[in-house]
Write an enzyme that holds these catalytic residues in place. Structure first.
Site, mmCIF file in Angstrom:
data_model
loop_
_atom_site.group_PDB
_atom_site.id
_atom_site.type_symbol
_atom_site.label_atom_id
_atom_site.label_comp_id
_atom_site.label_asym_id
_atom_site.label_seq_id
_atom_site.Cartn_x
_atom_site.Cartn_y
_atom_site.Cartn_z
ATOM 1 N N GLY A 87 15.942 4.606 8.228
ATOM 2 C CA GLY A 87 17.938 5.383 8.405
ATOM 3 C C GLY A 87 18.115 3.504 8.326
ATOM 4 O O GLY A 87 18.707 2.405 7.619
ATOM 5 N N CYS A 88 17.797 2.771 9.839
ATOM 6 C CA CYS A 88 17.892 1.325 10.282
ATOM 7 C C CYS A 88 17.261 -0.003 9.110
ATOM 8 O O CYS A 88 18.284 -0.971 9.606
ATOM 9 C CB CYS A 88 17.590 1.648 11.861
ATOM 10 S SG CYS A 88 18.078 2.990 12.993
#
Length: 153
Positions: free
Chosen positions: A43-44
């Site tokens: 996600g990051c």
């Protein structure tokens, strides 16, 4: 916890490429302060690469991008190099800035609770006033939300 219309809290933290980022030096230019849990996770990475890919658009709006995570600077440097991230990544290892913004929160996973970084973003105008807040933002939606709000500054 900060709110829209508040002055952005002051800070001075170590950053990627041997820099130190100080809030005083950010005056006169709007910036996006985005908090993310951990460098080089799915996600990051999606969020960071989307910001990288839209840097020209965000730059046209005069917006500086600053990512904040609890990761140490050496991990941020590796993350930036691996994905060609050309914006500043700040290490908030002691979660001092995260505490000021209310992004160091209790989380739970698989029945265990722990404290960690909430994926949240804050749009700060050139005068240092918070103009938009996105809490628990989805990585894939982040850039569109920021671009729309920044275009109204």
């Amino acid at each position: 916890m900060v709110a829209i219309g508040d002055r952005a809290p002051a800070f001075s933290l170590p950053a990627s490429n041997g820099q130190t980022v100080e809030s005083e030096a950010l005056g006169g230019q709007p910036y996006l302060l985005y908090f993310y849990p951990k460098a080089d996770t799915p996600g990051c990475t999606t969020q960071a690469c989307d910001l990288r890919d839209q840097k020209q658009t965000l730059g046209t709006l005069g917006l500086r991008v600053i990512g904040v995570s609890p990761d140490p600077v050496d991990k941020l440097d590796r993350f930036a190099k691996k994905y060609g991230l050309d914006f500043t990544l700040v290490s908030d290892a002691e979660h001092e800035l995260a505490d000021l913004y209310g992004t160091w929160v209790e989380k739970s996973m698989y029945g265990k609770t722990y404290f960690g970084m909430e994926r949240s973003s804050f749009l700060v105008d050139a005068e240092g006033v918070i103009r938009a807040i996105w809490r628990k933002v989805k990585p894939a939606d982040h850039v569109a939300l920021v671009t729309e709000a920044a275009s109204e500054l």
